[in-house]
Design an enzyme around this catalytic site. Structure first.
Site, PDB file in Angstrom:
ATOM      1  N   ARG A 572       0.981  -1.019  -0.107  1.00 39.65           N
ATOM      2  CA  ARG A 572       0.164   0.209   0.325  1.00 39.65           C
ATOM      3  C   ARG A 572       1.028   1.219  -0.013  1.00 39.65           C
ATOM      4  O   ARG A 572       1.767   1.905   0.587  1.00 39.65           O
ATOM      5  CB  ARG A 572      -0.946  -0.053   1.055  1.00 39.65           C
ATOM      6  CG  ARG A 572      -1.938  -1.463   1.537  1.00 39.65           C
ATOM      7  CD  ARG A 572      -3.565  -1.129   0.672  1.00 39.65           C
ATOM      8  NE  ARG A 572      -3.395   0.050   0.824  1.00 39.65           N
ATOM      9  CZ  ARG A 572      -4.920  -0.178  -0.412  1.00 39.65           C
ATOM     10  NH1 ARG A 572      -5.874  -0.770  -0.929  1.00 39.65           N
ATOM     11  NH2 ARG A 572      -5.803   0.943  -0.317  1.00 39.65           N
ATOM     12  N   VAL A 573       0.054   2.209  -0.748  1.00 37.18           N
ATOM     13  CA  VAL A 573       1.024   3.590  -0.740  1.00 37.18           C
ATOM     14  C   VAL A 573       0.096   4.773   0.187  1.00 37.18           C
ATOM     15  O   VAL A 573       0.428   5.467   0.135  1.00 37.18           O
ATOM     16  CB  VAL A 573       1.361   4.062  -2.544  1.00 37.18           C
ATOM     17  CG1 VAL A 573       2.599   2.885  -2.430  1.00 37.18           C
ATOM     18  CG2 VAL A 573      -0.114   4.421  -2.810  1.00 37.18           C
ATOM     19  N   ASP A 574      -1.202   4.186   0.241  1.00 33.93           N
ATOM     20  CA  ASP A 574      -1.895   5.143   1.791  1.00 33.93           C
ATOM     21  C   ASP A 574      -1.484   4.296   2.977  1.00 33.93           C
ATOM     22  O   ASP A 574      -0.685   3.880   3.134  1.00 33.93           O
ATOM     23  CB  ASP A 574      -2.736   5.099   1.178  1.00 33.93           C
ATOM     24  CG  ASP A 574      -3.779   3.614   0.781  1.00 33.93           C
ATOM     25  OD1 ASP A 574      -2.844   2.509   1.897  1.00 33.93           O
ATOM     26  OD2 ASP A 574      -4.374   3.559   0.496  1.00 33.93           O
ATOM     27  N   ASP A 575      -2.078   5.228   3.276  1.00 27.68           N
ATOM     28  CA  ASP A 575      -1.900   5.262   5.367  1.00 27.68           C
ATOM     29  C   ASP A 575      -2.796   3.739   5.474  1.00 27.68           C
ATOM     30  O   ASP A 575      -3.354   4.022   6.619  1.00 27.68           O
ATOM     31  CB  ASP A 575      -2.860   6.093   6.192  1.00 27.68           C
ATOM     32  CG  ASP A 575      -1.724   7.056   5.440  1.00 27.68           C
ATOM     33  OD1 ASP A 575      -0.668   6.985   5.910  1.00 27.68           O
ATOM     34  OD2 ASP A 575      -1.958   8.191   5.999  1.00 27.68           O
ATOM     35  N   VAL A 576      -3.122   3.252   5.089  1.00 24.36           N
ATOM     36  CA  VAL A 576      -3.300   1.802   5.290  1.00 24.36           C
ATOM     37  C   VAL A 576      -2.265   0.210   5.418  1.00 24.36           C
ATOM     38  O   VAL A 576      -1.248   0.310   4.918  1.00 24.36           O
ATOM     39  CB  VAL A 576      -4.641   1.206   4.242  1.00 24.36           C
ATOM     40  CG1 VAL A 576      -4.948  -0.310   4.771  1.00 24.36           C
ATOM     41  CG2 VAL A 576      -5.798   1.962   4.028  1.00 24.36           C
TER      42      VAL A 576
END
Ligand code: PRX
Length: 704
Positions: A572-576
């Site tokens: 993941r590149v998001d805050d997940v």
């Protein structure tokens, strides 16, 4: 070796489609591979020769057709299902480009069908009524059962009739909070039969998470069971539901019916807390209803289910899937990615509380009239804090015991399970025969090459191809996946796109990048199984998925493409955070932590974890004057367990007198990630921090 060489030669096909589908690659375009041969794992000729797709050329022809004529490709497949009425002349309409107006996908609109009918009645009419649909394996050895397609249909009809009787209608939501009993797929199929929208909530979620979902979708009924057992200890699921329903009432949402399955092996009904008028025992009512139930024919674009998933903000997203496209897509992906044959016995270890259990325990396989294995074991482990333990009851060989018992031919699981079994040693595997196995599958997170090789060599005796399927709750079904007989695999790569899927890699500015590269994974077009909206929040749907890179669906994942065009997912590149293949939003964990009266601030990051893939690492700042203590650490963890579920409990709490923030107050997670993973030489530029000394303090305090 000669065989393998022949394969390499046979793969050097003349490039016929070169340039037309630019993101395709050497294998698919028929150019020789540049990889060393020992990076590649070839399917045996024996496997390939019997496979549904047995060569790159065959794939290429089908893939090209699916891209050049999606309407023709998918309508031909859709025609194999039963439609009460055929769809509109235009098979699909799409707007993926948010700059051109509202994002909207529709497939087979105007067509009237029913997925439950297609998964049951249609298969029975084709002569499969006596075929086993579900082998159910309980947690205890010897506790098992089976249902044929005809028996499954009867049970689905009885529940469907009951739900209709109590007033559940087409379009109504029903929450299902059950462990992996056969009643779980039965409940899903019963809702689908009457056009109700099911929302399965994984039974490891806490009552707070459950009530959040109840408040959001306002269900007509909740279906649960009184308890599940772990060893001798019952876990009172019904009490979790009771408390969620109390909380919902406070928020103005009252549910009139709580249908409760009496799980006798876990708890007697006399011991179950009860609210007369609202609570009803499944066994007291459902069996009284007729075993035939008319089908509610629904539009292909009518909702089938809602499934909540974590995002980068605190509020879970209600991913909405509709009926027709999802049906066609899950069935087709299942068939090709696992090279499904009617004689197969298929076991997916996922829980129906997650998308994998929807698409590849229930719908995909049953639509193909497959025999599936449903194993009760996982939920129990998760709820008793042993989430990372393999199904090790009575020992770490249990999976292979089940494989031999039911002669499982296709085994689909998550890398976390592979890694945890690998740790237990080969002997637990090799003491079982596993001769029936022919295809293995992996999902949920990148599978590291060493786990891939162990899975391949030890579990599959070096003869079973592995389908490393990349997809998401949002995509409904596989997007990038090997077709096991078609091309050589590279351990750790999900390889190439499924039919109809056009993945692209974009840079930070949203420009497509070609050739060998890394970047953000996006999809260029719609596909039948795509989610249609986030329930009640189409704006968030567009903002999260279609605005970051206008013109594309943004997956939230990073990836790279190698010199042969193989795609490698990098996470993941998001805050997940992806913990054991389960998505957890950092914001959700943070908001649970800060609800603790002694926590002033929290920042959560993912950190590499040997078994889980990623672990949860929390930096916590306490309220002024509150001292750190072991007791407080435990109490912070239990807040997360209570608010989200045991599987979201942080692995580490790192006391933080302050957090690294920019002058505008934004937490610099990049720095926190480096501290968490002890990459202290790679902290990068800290001069833009409001208070750079915070970093030194954090490093010197270390984790607890
Ligand atoms: O990061 C990717 C990872 O899991 C995410 C989707 O999570 P969820 O919606 O919970 O669905 C899990 C089951 C489909 C993706 O964004 N992921 C899933 N499969 C893979 C993967 N990462 C690498 N390789 C995979 N095969």
């Amino acid at each position: 070796f000669c065989n393998r060489l022949r394969h390499v030669e046979s793969m050097s096909l003349q490039p016929s489609g070169a340039g037309r589908i630019s993101h395709l690659n050497a294998v698919i375009l028929g150019e020789p591979l540049e990889s060393e041969e020992n990076d590649l794992v070839f399917p045996s000729q024996e496997f390939s020769s019997q496979a549904l797709v047995s060569s790159p050329e065959q794939y290429r022809n089908m893939y090209e057709k699916s891209i050049e004529d999606p309407a023709g490709f998918w309508s031909e497949i859709a025609s194999q299902f039963y439609w009460k009425e055929k769809w509109n002349p235009e098979v699909y309409t799409e707007n993926i480009d948010v700059r051109k107006g509202t994002v909207k996908f529709e497939w087979f609109k105007g067509g009237r069908t029913n997925i439950s009918y297609n998964a049951l009645d249609r298969n029975i009419e084709a002569g499969n009524g006596g075929k086993v649909a579900i082998y159910w394996e309980g947690n205890d050895l010897g506790d098992d059962g089976r249902l044929t397609y005809a028996e499954l249909l009867e049970k689905v009809c009885q529940l469907a009739n009951y739900l209709k009787h109590v007033g559940v209608r087409k379009g109504d939501a029903v929450i299902i909070y059950l462990p992996m009993l056969t009643e779980l797929p039965i409940a899903m199929l019963a809702c689908a039969r009457i056009g109700a929208v099911h929302s399965v909530v994984f039974a490891g979620f806490s009552s707070e998470s459950l009530s959040q979902r109840i408040i959001d979708c306002k269900p007509k009924a909740v279906i649960t069971c009184n308890a599940v057992r772990r060893g001798s200890k019952p876990i009172h699921l019904k009490e979790i539901v009771d408390s969620a329903l109390r909380e919902s009432v406070k928020n103005g949402v009252t549910v009139d019916l709580c249908l409760t399955f009496e799980n006798k092996s876990a708890m007697r009904r006399e011991d179950t807390k009860w609210q007369d008028g609202r609570d009803v025992w499944w066994q007291d009512v459902v069996p009284l209803f007729p075993t035939k139930c008319d089908v509610e024919w629904v539009d292909a674009e009518d909702p089938l289910f809602l499934l909540y998933t974590s995002g980068s903000t605190g509020k879970p997203k209600g991913v909405l899937h509709t009926t027709g496209g999802y049906m066609v897509y899950t069935a087709t992906t299942f068939k090709y990615a696992f090279d499904y044959k009617p004689s197969d016995v298929y076991w997916c270890t996922a829980d129906c509380g997650w998308i994998t259990g929807h698409s590849y325990v229930t719908y995909g396989p049953l639509l193909n009239s497959a025999t599936i294995v449903v194993f009760e074991g996982f939920i129990l482990l998760i709820q008793c804090e042993q989430f990372i333990q393999a199904p090790n009851y009575p020992d770490a060989g249990r999976c292979w015991n089940i494989v031999d018992k039911y002669k499982v031919t296709i085994f689909y699981t998550a890398p976390t399970l592979v890694r945890s079994l690998m740790r237990e040693g080969d002997a637990y595997v090799t003491r079982y025969q596993r001769k029936s196995l022919r295809v293995l599958g992996s999902v949920g997170e990148p599978i590291n090459p060493s786990a891939w090789r162990w899975f391949y060599n030890v579990v599959g005796d070096s003869r079973c191809p592995i389908s490393d399927t990349w997809w998401q709750t949002e995509t409904g079904g596989f997007m990038i996946t090997p077709l096991p007989g078609a091309w050589p695999q590279k351990p750790g790569s999900a390889t190439f796109p499924f039919f109809g899927v056009q993945p692209v890699i974009v840079d930070e500015k949203g420009n497509e990048i070609e050739g060998e590269c890394s970047g953000y994974l996006c999809i260029k077009n719609s596909w039948p199984g795509a989610f249609r909206t986030l329930y009640g929040d189409h704006e968030r749907y567009e903002t999260t998925y279609f605005k970051p890179f206008a013109g594309y669906y943004f997956t939230g994942d990073g990836c790279s493409r190698d010199k042969d065009g193989y795609i490698w997912l990098t996470g993941r590149v998001d805050d997940v955070i992806n913990v054991s293949g389960h998505r957890i939003g950092t914001a959700e964990v943070e908001s649970a932590l800060v609800s603790h009266p002694q926590c002033a601030e929290a920042a959560v990051v993912g950190v590499d974890h040997e078994i889980k893939g990623q672990g949860i690492y929390a930096f916590v700042t306490l309220v002024e004057g509150v001292p750190y203590s072991e007791e407080l650490r435990k109490s912070l963890i239990s807040v997360v367990r209570n608010q989200i579920g045991a599987f979201a409990a942080p692995d580490k709490i790192h006391w933080a007198p302050g957090l690294p923030k920019t002058r505008s107050g934004k937490i610099m997670r990049r720095i926190l990630r480096k501290i968490a993973s002890r990459q202290l030489n790679e902290l990068g530029d800290t001069s833009t921090l409001a208070d750079p000394s915070v970093v030194e303090q954090l490093i010197s305090l270390g984790d607890c």
